[in-house]
Design a protein around this motif. Structure first.
Motif, mmCIF file in Angstrom:
data_model
loop_
_atom_site.group_PDB
_atom_site.id
_atom_site.type_symbol
_atom_site.label_atom_id
_atom_site.label_comp_id
_atom_site.label_asym_id
_atom_site.label_seq_id
_atom_site.Cartn_x
_atom_site.Cartn_y
_atom_site.Cartn_z
ATOM 1 N N THR A 16 0.695 -1.055 -0.673
ATOM 2 C CA THR A 16 0.049 -0.131 0.109
ATOM 3 C C THR A 16 0.774 0.895 -0.256
ATOM 4 N N PHE A 17 0.838 2.359 -1.136
ATOM 5 C CA PHE A 17 1.399 3.541 -0.706
ATOM 6 C C PHE A 17 0.437 4.532 -0.919
ATOM 7 N N LEU A 18 0.884 5.498 -0.319
ATOM 8 C CA LEU A 18 0.426 7.044 0.069
ATOM 9 C C LEU A 18 1.028 8.218 -0.963
ATOM 10 N N ASP A 19 0.392 8.695 -1.970
ATOM 11 C CA ASP A 19 0.104 9.680 -2.813
ATOM 12 C C ASP A 19 0.613 11.212 -2.546
ATOM 13 N N VAL A 20 1.723 11.508 -1.785
ATOM 14 C CA VAL A 20 1.337 12.821 -1.667
ATOM 15 C C VAL A 20 1.419 14.356 -2.187
ATOM 16 N N SER A 21 0.141 15.148 -2.924
ATOM 17 C CA SER A 21 0.470 15.804 -4.374
ATOM 18 C C SER A 21 -0.025 17.104 -3.443
ATOM 19 N N ASN A 22 0.781 17.688 -2.853
ATOM 20 C CA ASN A 22 -0.223 19.813 -2.853
ATOM 21 C C ASN A 22 0.041 20.830 -3.273
ATOM 22 N N SER A 23 0.173 21.827 -3.210
ATOM 23 C CA SER A 23 1.126 22.813 -3.926
ATOM 24 C C SER A 23 2.492 23.544 -3.259
ATOM 25 N N PHE A 24 2.953 22.536 -3.336
ATOM 26 C CA PHE A 24 4.402 22.329 -2.742
ATOM 27 C C PHE A 24 5.379 21.990 -2.989
ATOM 28 N N ALA A 25 4.956 20.227 -2.776
ATOM 29 C CA ALA A 25 5.513 19.321 -3.211
ATOM 30 C C ALA A 25 4.886 17.880 -3.725
ATOM 31 N N SER A 26 5.670 17.023 -4.188
ATOM 32 C CA SER A 26 4.615 15.599 -3.953
ATOM 33 C C SER A 26 5.516 14.522 -3.705
ATOM 34 N N ALA A 27 4.886 13.320 -2.546
ATOM 35 C CA ALA A 27 5.966 12.128 -2.606
ATOM 36 C C ALA A 27 5.142 11.404 -2.369
ATOM 37 N N ARG A 28 6.232 9.706 -1.871
ATOM 38 C CA ARG A 28 5.488 8.651 -1.842
ATOM 39 C C ARG A 28 5.666 7.972 -1.093
ATOM 40 N N VAL A 29 5.264 7.622 0.112
ATOM 41 C CA VAL A 29 5.592 6.668 1.219
ATOM 42 C C VAL A 29 4.652 5.557 0.831
ATOM 43 N N SER A 30 5.597 4.475 1.014
ATOM 44 C CA SER A 30 5.060 2.923 0.715
ATOM 45 C C SER A 30 4.597 2.612 2.399
ATOM 46 N N ALA A 43 9.350 23.558 -6.258
ATOM 47 C CA ALA A 43 9.834 24.556 -7.370
ATOM 48 C C ALA A 43 11.177 25.153 -8.100
ATOM 49 N N ASP A 44 11.334 23.284 -7.871
ATOM 50 C CA ASP A 44 12.362 22.652 -9.164
ATOM 51 C C ASP A 44 11.982 21.401 -10.179
ATOM 52 N N VAL A 128 6.432 3.845 18.120
ATOM 53 C CA VAL A 128 6.920 5.147 17.615
ATOM 54 C C VAL A 128 6.059 5.161 17.201
ATOM 55 N N THR A 129 6.441 5.841 17.145
ATOM 56 C CA THR A 129 5.522 7.497 15.523
ATOM 57 C C THR A 129 6.739 7.652 14.516
ATOM 58 N N MET A 130 6.225 8.542 13.468
ATOM 59 C CA MET A 130 7.033 8.840 12.609
ATOM 60 C C MET A 130 5.914 9.472 11.749
ATOM 61 N N VAL A 131 6.327 11.188 12.290
ATOM 62 C CA VAL A 131 5.690 12.290 11.573
ATOM 63 C C VAL A 131 6.440 12.214 10.282
ATOM 64 N N ILE A 132 5.515 12.885 8.960
ATOM 65 C CA ILE A 132 6.430 12.834 7.517
ATOM 66 C C ILE A 132 5.141 14.307 7.612
ATOM 67 N N ALA A 133 6.361 16.066 6.872
ATOM 68 C CA ALA A 133 5.566 16.563 6.722
ATOM 69 C C ALA A 133 6.559 17.309 5.209
ATOM 70 N N VAL A 134 5.285 16.973 4.775
ATOM 71 C CA VAL A 134 5.736 16.957 3.237
ATOM 72 C C VAL A 134 5.133 18.311 3.341
ATOM 73 N N GLY A 135 6.291 19.622 2.809
ATOM 74 C CA GLY A 135 6.007 21.224 2.131
ATOM 75 C C GLY A 135 7.379 22.066 1.177
ATOM 76 N N GLU A 136 7.540 22.734 1.895
ATOM 77 C CA GLU A 136 8.764 23.359 1.147
ATOM 78 C C GLU A 136 10.046 22.406 0.634
ATOM 79 N N ILE A 137 10.455 21.762 2.549
ATOM 80 C CA ILE A 137 10.925 21.097 2.516
ATOM 81 C C ILE A 137 10.117 19.876 3.534
#
Length: 283
Positions: A16-30, A43-44, A128-137
């Motif tokens: 299962t994958f989570l695909d993130v797309s917002n105005s700052f970036a895209s990311a993929r998480v398994s 931005a680039d 254990v918790t993992m917090v992932i923030a997808v933005g300009e960084i």
């Protein structure tokens, strides 16, 4: 709870994958491994993470590339004979669950937790918790909390594989002091200046380095900020990649691991928590 509007859930080969797309970036998480596979700032439009084209993406083995999670030990530092327990612990080979996701003014925040935190070699009460923030960084936080009544000792790492155009045109800035050289019986050596990769490299830099830069062709491509670490690990297999089954023989030319790490042992008392954080800042 359904995911936020910026998160799409998909499945492939049983993962299962989570695909993130917002105005700052895209990311993929398994969710297998709680594993970040991609981070592309808009931005680039350039990928910051490297994943092997031969990576196992079916749950049979840990995923080669991206950001593997090492916990509760690093490498084979588990107190038993090498190979007796899984290298880098047991979180990167289990299925994590999506606890929450939220869209904010700065991007998208995803919170994940593993299926279990007790296994052979580590039988302590904790979360254990993992917090992932997808933005300009990209901000990645691995949080360990002692929920038991006795203290315990652990190590961990965010074993990040960074994408580079050409390892022979790559330099690392900001690392100083001594390192332990795994390729030379853990001999203590001074950090090279300038810091370039010219052969197989496997080093544990023994300092809580807060900022490192990955420079490609004379320009800084990515900044790496670390918190909660006591070490920074630098790894590239060079031509040894040919002997790694899930790597292309020439894959080493396009990747560099700079790992925010806790390798010298950290003790958590009951009720205490520890956060290991890596921020990936595009330049």
């Amino acid at each position: 709870m359904p995911p936020s509007s910026s998160v799409t859930v998909s499945e492939s080969n049983g993962l299962t994958f989570l695909d993130v797309s917002n105005s700052f970036a895209s990311a993929r998480v398994s969710l297998f491994g709680g594993h970040i596979l991609s981070y592309v700032p808009k931005a680039d439009g350039k990928e910051r993470l490297w994943v092997s084209p031969h990576a196992y993406l079916n749950g049979e083995r840990p995923i080669r590339g991206g950001i593997p999670v090492c916990w509760p030990w690093f490498s084979d530092d588990h107190g038993r004979e090498k190979g007796a327990l899984p290298a880098h612990g047991f979180l990167r080979t289990q299925v994590w669950k999506l606890v929450s996701s939220e869209d904010t003014e700065k991007g998208t925040t995803i919170t994940l937790s593993p299926s279990f935190t007790r296994a052979e070699g580590f039988e302590n009460d904790c979360t254990v918790t993992m917090v992932i923030a997808v933005g300009e960084i990209l901000e990645v936080s691995l949080i360990t909390e002692n929920t038991g009544v006795v203290p315990f000792n652990f190590n961990c790492a965010l074993h990040t594989y960074f994408q580079v155009d050409n390892i022979q045109h790559t330099q690392i800035n900001g690392i100083e002091g001594d390192y332990k050289d795994k390729l030379d019986e853990w001999t203590l050596k001074p950090t090279p200046m300038p810091y370039t990769i010219t052969g197989e490299t496997d080093r544990i830099h023994l300092a809580p380095i807060e900022k490192a830069e990955i420079e490609v062709d004379g320009s800084v491509f990515t900044e790496v900020f670390s918190q909660g670490n006591d070490s920074l690990v630098v790894w590239n297999p060079w031509q040894g990649a040919a002997s790694i089954s899930d790597m292309d023989p020439f894959g080493y030319k396009h990747m560099l691991c700079v790992e925010t790490s806790l390798t010298q042992g950290h003790t958590l008392a009951p009720g205490e928590s520890h956060t290991l954080q890596q921020n990936i800042v595009p330049q």
